[in-house]
Design a protein around this motif. Structure first.
Motif, PDB file in Angstrom:
ATOM      1  N   ASP A   1       1.100  -1.076  -0.217  1.00  0.00           N
ATOM      2  CA  ASP A   1      -0.282  -0.077   0.173  1.00  0.00           C
ATOM      3  C   ASP A   1       1.003   0.918  -0.025  1.00  0.00           C
ATOM      4  OD1 ASP A   1      -1.567   2.033   0.482  1.00  0.00           O
ATOM      5  OD2 ASP A   1      -3.071   1.130   2.026  1.00  0.00           O
ATOM      6  N   LEU A   2       1.181   1.894  -1.179  1.00  0.00           N
ATOM      7  CA  LEU A   2       2.094   2.955  -1.372  1.00  0.00           C
ATOM      8  C   LEU A   2       1.555   4.184  -0.371  1.00  0.00           C
ATOM      9  CD1 LEU A   2       4.510   3.467  -2.526  1.00  0.00           C
ATOM     10  CD2 LEU A   2       3.570   4.338  -4.676  1.00  0.00           C
ATOM     11  N   PHE A   3      -0.005   4.184  -0.278  1.00  0.00           N
ATOM     12  CA  PHE A   3      -0.402   5.470   0.195  1.00  0.00           C
ATOM     13  C   PHE A   3      -0.004   5.353   1.772  1.00  0.00           C
ATOM     14  CE2 PHE A   3      -3.937   7.611   2.706  1.00  0.00           C
ATOM     15  CZ  PHE A   3      -3.787   8.735   2.127  1.00  0.00           C
ATOM     16  N   SER A   4      -0.283   4.193   2.539  1.00  0.00           N
ATOM     17  CA  SER A   4      -0.043   4.059   3.779  1.00  0.00           C
ATOM     18  C   SER A   4       1.562   4.071   3.892  1.00  0.00           C
ATOM     19  CB  SER A   4      -0.437   2.447   4.214  1.00  0.00           C
ATOM     20  OG  SER A   4      -1.910   2.434   4.108  1.00  0.00           O
ATOM     21  N   ALA A   5       2.305   3.680   3.012  1.00  0.00           N
ATOM     22  CA  ALA A   5       3.772   3.820   3.081  1.00  0.00           C
ATOM     23  C   ALA A   5       4.152   5.285   3.221  1.00  0.00           C
ATOM     24  CB  ALA A   5       4.524   3.235   2.116  1.00  0.00           C
ATOM     25  N   GLN A   6       3.608   6.082   2.695  1.00  0.00           N
ATOM     26  CA  GLN A   6       3.975   7.570   2.410  1.00  0.00           C
ATOM     27  C   GLN A   6       3.515   8.236   3.779  1.00  0.00           C
ATOM     28  OE1 GLN A   6       2.510   9.785  -1.057  1.00  0.00           O
ATOM     29  NE2 GLN A   6       2.266   7.811  -1.943  1.00  0.00           N
ATOM     30  N   SER A   7       2.273   7.948   4.603  1.00  0.00           N
ATOM     31  CA  SER A   7       2.013   8.333   5.715  1.00  0.00           C
ATOM     32  C   SER A   7       2.903   7.820   6.771  1.00  0.00           C
ATOM     33  CB  SER A   7       0.349   7.841   6.018  1.00  0.00           C
ATOM     34  OG  SER A   7       0.082   7.951   7.347  1.00  0.00           O
ATOM     35  N   LEU A   8       3.372   6.632   6.671  1.00  0.00           N
ATOM     36  CA  LEU A   8       4.487   6.191   7.746  1.00  0.00           C
ATOM     37  C   LEU A   8       5.742   6.980   7.416  1.00  0.00           C
ATOM     38  CD1 LEU A   8       3.736   2.433   7.510  1.00  0.00           C
ATOM     39  CD2 LEU A   8       3.468   3.752   9.706  1.00  0.00           C
ATOM     40  N   MET A   9       6.197   7.341   6.416  1.00  0.00           N
ATOM     41  CA  MET A   9       7.461   8.132   6.143  1.00  0.00           C
ATOM     42  C   MET A   9       7.120   9.542   6.603  1.00  0.00           C
ATOM     43  SD  MET A   9      10.546   7.334   5.261  1.00  0.00           S
ATOM     44  CE  MET A   9      10.520   5.973   4.166  1.00  0.00           C
ATOM     45  N   GLN A  10       6.075   9.994   6.401  1.00  0.00           N
ATOM     46  CA  GLN A  10       5.664  11.547   7.087  1.00  0.00           C
ATOM     47  C   GLN A  10       6.033  11.413   8.541  1.00  0.00           C
ATOM     48  OE1 GLN A  10       1.734  12.010   5.365  1.00  0.00           O
ATOM     49  NE2 GLN A  10       2.535  13.606   3.725  1.00  0.00           N
ATOM     50  N   LYS A  11       5.492  10.350   9.233  1.00  0.00           N
ATOM     51  CA  LYS A  11       5.546  10.383  10.642  1.00  0.00           C
ATOM     52  C   LYS A  11       7.100  10.242  11.121  1.00  0.00           C
ATOM     53  CE  LYS A  11       1.034   8.134  11.861  1.00  0.00           C
ATOM     54  NZ  LYS A  11       0.371   8.372  10.624  1.00  0.00           N
ATOM     55  N   ALA A  12       7.782   9.310  10.027  1.00  0.00           N
ATOM     56  CA  ALA A  12       9.320   9.429  10.358  1.00  0.00           C
ATOM     57  C   ALA A  12      10.021  10.632  10.322  1.00  0.00           C
ATOM     58  CB  ALA A  12       9.825   8.286   9.330  1.00  0.00           C
ATOM     59  N   ILE A  13       9.579  11.647   9.159  1.00  0.00           N
ATOM     60  CA  ILE A  13      10.273  12.779   9.091  1.00  0.00           C
ATOM     61  C   ILE A  13       9.832  13.694  10.333  1.00  0.00           C
ATOM     62  CG2 ILE A  13      10.117  14.808   7.703  1.00  0.00           C
ATOM     63  CD1 ILE A  13       9.381  13.048   5.287  1.00  0.00           C
ATOM     64  N   PHE A  14       8.690  13.551  10.487  1.00  0.00           N
ATOM     65  CA  PHE A  14       8.443  14.546  11.965  1.00  0.00           C
ATOM     66  C   PHE A  14       9.184  13.847  13.168  1.00  0.00           C
ATOM     67  CE2 PHE A  14       5.927  14.689  15.853  1.00  0.00           C
ATOM     68  CZ  PHE A  14       5.670  15.951  15.927  1.00  0.00           C
ATOM     69  N   SER A  15       9.541  12.656  13.357  1.00  0.00           N
ATOM     70  CA  SER A  15      10.193  12.083  14.436  1.00  0.00           C
ATOM     71  C   SER A  15      11.733  12.555  14.339  1.00  0.00           C
ATOM     72  CB  SER A  15      10.272  10.656  14.507  1.00  0.00           C
ATOM     73  OG  SER A  15       8.928  10.245  14.843  1.00  0.00           O
ATOM     74  N   PHE A  16      12.322  12.538  13.086  1.00  0.00           N
ATOM     75  CA  PHE A  16      13.557  12.931  12.911  1.00  0.00           C
ATOM     76  C   PHE A  16      13.819  14.511  13.114  1.00  0.00           C
ATOM     77  CE2 PHE A  16      13.895   9.301   9.974  1.00  0.00           C
ATOM     78  CZ  PHE A  16      14.337   8.325  10.752  1.00  0.00           C
ATOM     79  N   ASP A  17      12.816  15.496  12.683  1.00  0.00           N
ATOM     80  CA  ASP A  17      12.811  16.547  12.865  1.00  0.00           C
ATOM     81  C   ASP A  17      12.866  16.969  14.537  1.00  0.00           C
ATOM     82  OD1 ASP A  17      13.060  17.390  10.116  1.00  0.00           O
ATOM     83  OD2 ASP A  17      10.736  17.610   9.970  1.00  0.00           O
ATOM     84  N   GLN A  18      11.988  16.158  15.411  1.00  0.00           N
ATOM     85  CA  GLN A  18      11.907  16.584  16.682  1.00  0.00           C
ATOM     86  C   GLN A  18      13.330  16.475  17.130  1.00  0.00           C
ATOM     87  OE1 GLN A  18       9.364  17.794  18.365  1.00  0.00           O
ATOM     88  NE2 GLN A  18       8.433  17.993  16.318  1.00  0.00           N
ATOM     89  N   CYS A  19      14.194  15.300  16.778  1.00  0.00           N
ATOM     90  CA  CYS A  19      15.302  15.128  17.347  1.00  0.00           C
ATOM     91  C   CYS A  19      16.715  15.797  16.643  1.00  0.00           C
ATOM     92  CB  CYS A  19      15.629  13.568  17.507  1.00  0.00           C
ATOM     93  SG  CYS A  19      15.863  12.778  15.986  1.00  0.00           S
ATOM     94  N   SER A  20      16.341  16.678  15.740  1.00  0.00           N
ATOM     95  CA  SER A  20      17.147  17.556  14.937  1.00  0.00           C
ATOM     96  C   SER A  20      18.228  16.573  14.226  1.00  0.00           C
ATOM     97  CB  SER A  20      17.669  18.569  15.737  1.00  0.00           C
ATOM     98  OG  SER A  20      16.914  19.412  16.527  1.00  0.00           O
TER      99      SER A  20
END
Length: 839
Positions: free
Chosen positions: A711-730
């Motif tokens: 599911d490419l759409f679900s995969a994109q949603s998970l990757m957006q969460k990953a980006i948010f987490s990486f931004d939080q820890c700079s």
């Protein structure tokens, strides 16, 4: 290894090798079955018919039978294969068990409705014991597509360590040999306790045992195992009595719940205060010895500091109080004097009270003794008493009863006494324990690094001195050097590293402050602590009242009420001393440094930044106790730890620099800081440590890759969460990779939808025109080339391969027909390097 599945494979293989069709069962006889403490308690209280059913099932398992009734595999467990057995059809009871190597462990006998709940507990227990995460230094250099290799723990592989499903402590396990399974039905059945090699050495050592271990290393569990062991070898002795003593009511109840009082009530559990009250009530009184100790007349540290301490002696009030209580009145040398007080000559002599025990200079000792004389006069004139007076009175009455009323003496004595947190006791209190049991009948466990009780100066050598005094000519009864346990079951490695760093500072400045041990081995890996520097109190209040409910605040005991009010009445605020012996999932150590005395701010800064001089321990002895207090606070935490300072201070700024940077030369010798610095302007960022944000980002990115093919759409949603987490820890590097990865996913989705719709419309058009139109769409190829360049630059080869695979899937046949090439040279070169994909 799933033994059940392996056995089925061998059975099928055996069937295939047979000429007839008869079903072949390969039996593997199990020599011993292990039972959890919960199962043993169930067996001792259940009906005889259920015990009979249980015995029958155990015999079937041990003989190698594995039918569906005996080995129904439960669905939903992730970390270990869990089976259930129908005890019998009508009762609804199920036996939950696991199998590993050559043994079977029975975890629970459960009602059918609770099977799912217990399965999750067993699964979580195995997850905790097997949980190994890569250190952050490993993650930082990790290729995005490289698999993370777990860090193995060789110590755990040398022997089986079971973790209690309900906590981070070893599980109490009993072994039953299969040829003795029928003994379960007997009323006096007592199974043997399963012990690791390390535990066995501690538990089976004869005589008085001293046990040293840092916080969370299972000292209390060793006490429970020793009590169980002593009960088993003395089960025919009708006069056997054992007593467990702790200062904490919670700790007393914890041990009582594990050990149990026994049908014969041979085991007793008391707080130290309760035991003193019992002794005062039972022992005969003496005319010349004080027997009443009203609470309102007690001299404690707070009263001493208020009524007697002037503050102009140049010595901290706690140092004076400790010397009076631990040496002048409470030492073993004092107890042998007629008035149970050291003379001034004895106290000043380094031959009597050595420099390692009392680290004050002779001049400062003289000042302390002068204050003590004033202290004694004040006590006598106001009819006051202190703990030393009470203990000395009880010892005198106890020894007198040995000759005058031996029946009472024997009534109050115990065959064995077990003391936890022994570092909280002065020598005269330890002497009372020796008299109540005997020189060879004590089990004393503790950690001198957690010696935070006001007025107690403790070393394990001091216990041996007491044993030497009481053993007399029987020198074999003198306690040996302490046994040591190093495996930490409470906290993960991120917390333990912080605790070890604090101990390192203490040992460097105060070499004789506590017994130095090897580094604790943590069963679990985990994130480093987070730091909130100069954070506003209202943000902390919002964090604990809304975002991280249940987080415990630890602070100096005197600040508890003040912080509770500032945090809007938040109740989970503990003084560090009051929290000793407890453990909490999430902890914030709040305002530890800005609450230190002003005169100690600069010494703390010099200590943390490696600027302290060799005479630091002589000039600032009170810092030793504060270091122990900080260590105790850190080791209360199980999972997530934060340090928070709401106002600036010299010591706080030095601590932040030491913990969150590598600029201080003695920073553990690692290439990463001990802790991470959180963004205090964003409350969302404060909900997790930086390492936790990083771990969450990696987990989401990994899940996104796994989901791409489904599911490419679900995969994109998970990757957006990953980006948010990486931004939080700079973490800019991982954030950049995740963003490029997401860009490629979106292009592939757009490309796929474009070609699918174009093909549908091409059904009524000339095929050659359709092909030419797609190949001449330069904007699409330019976008693909740009994305491919970014993927290669970031070394995201797996995603680059997936992009090429999608392009090939749509156009491979076209290239062969028309002989055309892609407009992007980069794409062509990459496709030539990647092996041909078979469709």
């Amino acid at each position: 290894v799933d033994i059940f599945e392996e056995r089925k494979k061998r059975i099928l293989q055996a069937k295939a090798n047979k000429s007839d069709t008869k079903f072949v069962i390969e039996t593997e006889v199990v020599k011993c079955i292990y039972l959890s403490d919960d199962v043993v308690r169930w067996l001792k209280t259940s009906d005889a018919k259920y015990r009979d059913f249980f015995i029958r099932r155990m015999k079937q398992l041990s003989s190698g039978e594995r039918s569906r009734i005996l080995a129904k595999r439960l669905k939903g467990s992730v970390n270990v294969t869990i089976y259930e057995i129908y005890l019998e059809q009508k009762s609804g009871f199920r036996i939950l068990w696991t199998e590993k190597d050559n043994f079977i462990l029975i975890w629970y006998v459960s009602n059918h409705k609770k099977v799912s709940h217990y399965m999750k507990l067993i699964d979580a227990s195995n997850n905790r014991s097997d949980r190994n995460q890569t250190s952050i230094s490993k993650i930082q250099g990790l290729d995005w597509n490289e698999s993370i290799s777990a860090v193995s723990n060789d110590q755990l592989q040398n022997h089986h360590v079971f973790l209690d499903p309900c906590g981070n402590v070893p599980l109490k396990v009993y072994g039953v040999e299969t040829d003795k399974i029928d003994d379960i039905i007997k009323p006096d059945w007592t199974p043997g306790l399963y012990l690791t090699d390390e535990e066995r050495e501690v538990v089976e050592t004869k005589g008085t045992v001293l046990l040293l271990g840092r916080s969370g290393t299972g000292k209390t569990v060793c006490i429970c195992n020793r009590m169980e062991h002593d009960k088993q070898i003395n089960f025919k002795n009708q006069s056997f009595k054992q007593l467990f003593v702790a200062r904490s009511t919670k700790l007393k109840n914890y041990v009582r719940n594990i050990v149990g009082e026994g049908q014969d009530r041979s085991s007793d559990f008391k707080t130290f205060s309760e035991e003193l009250n019992i002794l005062e009530a039972k022992l005969p009184t003496l005319e010349y010895v004080r027997s009443r100790f009203p609470r309102e007349n007690k001299m404690d540290f707070r009263r001493f500091k208020t009524d007697l301490f002037k503050g102009d002696e140049g010595i901290d009030a706690l140092i004076i109080w400790t010397n009076i209580r631990s040496f002048i009145k409470g030492s073993i040398e004092a107890t042998v004097n007629q008035n149970r007080i050291l003379t001034q000559e004895q106290y000043l002599s380094s031959e009597v009270i050595g420099k390692k025990r009392c680290r004050l200079s002779t001049e400062k000792r003289e000042v302390v003794y002068d204050i003590f004389l004033r202290y004694q006069n004040y006590m006598e004139s106001n009819d006051l008493w202190d703990d030393c007076d009470r203990i000395n009175a009880l010892i005198t009455r106890l020894l007198q009863s040995r000759t005058s009323q031996p029946d009472i003496f024997e009534e109050v004595r115990c065959s064995k006494i077990y003391v936890d947190e022994v570092q909280d006791y002065i020598q005269s209190e330890l002497l009372l324990f020796f008299y109540l049991s005997g020189a060879g009948d004590l089990f004393l466990a503790g950690d001198s690094a957690q010696n935070v009780v006001e007025g107690v100066e403790f070393r394990f050598e001091d216990i041996r001195s007491v044993g030497y005094h009481i053993a007399g000519e029987y020198r074999h009864l003198i306690p040996q050097k302490p046994k040591v346990v190093n495996m930490n079951f409470r906290s993960h490695a991120g917390i333990l590293n912080a605790a070890a760093a604090i101990l390192g500072k203490m040992f460097n400045a105060f070499p004789d402050s506590a017994k130095q041990l090897g580094k604790d081995d943590g069963v679990f890996k985990g994130p480093r602590p987070g730091v909130f520097n100069k954070v506003k109190m209202d943000l902390i209040s919002s964090l604990v009242n809304e975002k991280r409910k249940g987080t415990v605040i630890l602070t100096h005991d005197r600040n508890v009420k003040k912080l509770q009010d500032e945090l809007g009445g938040y109740q989970l605020v503990y003084g560090i001393r009051a929290a000793k012996g407890l453990e909490f999932k999430n902890v914030i150590v709040l305002d530890f440094f800005n609450s230190l005395p002003q005169e100690l701010q600069k010494p703390w800064r010099e200590l943390l930044l490696e600027r302290s001089t060799e005479d630091f321990c002589m000039n600032f002895p009170e810092v030793e106790g504060q270091l122990k207090l900080l260590y105790t606070a850190v080791t209360r935490c199980i999972e997530t730890l934060f340090f928070a300072e709401t106002t600036a201070s010299l010591s706080g700024a030095a601590f932040v620099r030491w913990m969150t940077t590598t600029s201080v030369t003695s920073s553990q010798g690692d290439d990463q800081p001990i802790a991470t610095l959180n963004n205090i302007t964003n409350i969302e960022n404060m909900t997790m440590t930086q390492d936790e944000w990083l771990a969450a980002g990696i987990a989401n990115a990994d899940a996104a890759e796994a989901e791409e093919s489904n599911d490419l759409f679900s995969a994109q949603s998970l990757m957006q969460k990953a980006i948010f987490s990486f931004d939080q820890c700079s973490n800019n590097e991982f954030s950049s990779k995740a963003k490029i990865h997401l860009e490629s996913m979106r292009f592939r989705e757009k490309f796929s939808s474009l070609t699918d719709s174009s093909k549908k419309s091409a059904m009524i058009q000339d095929e050659a025109v359709f092909i030419q139109k797609l190949l001449n769409d330069d904007s699409m190829w330019q976008e693909a080339a740009i994305i491919m360049g970014k993927l290669l630059e970031k070394n995201l080869l797996s995603e680059a391969f997936r992009l090429c695979k999608d392009l090939q899937l749509h156009f491979k046949t076209v290239y062969k027909k028309e002989g055309k090439e892609m407009s992007s040279v980069l794409l062509c070169e990459l496709m030539n390097k990647i092996p041909e994909v078979e469709y």
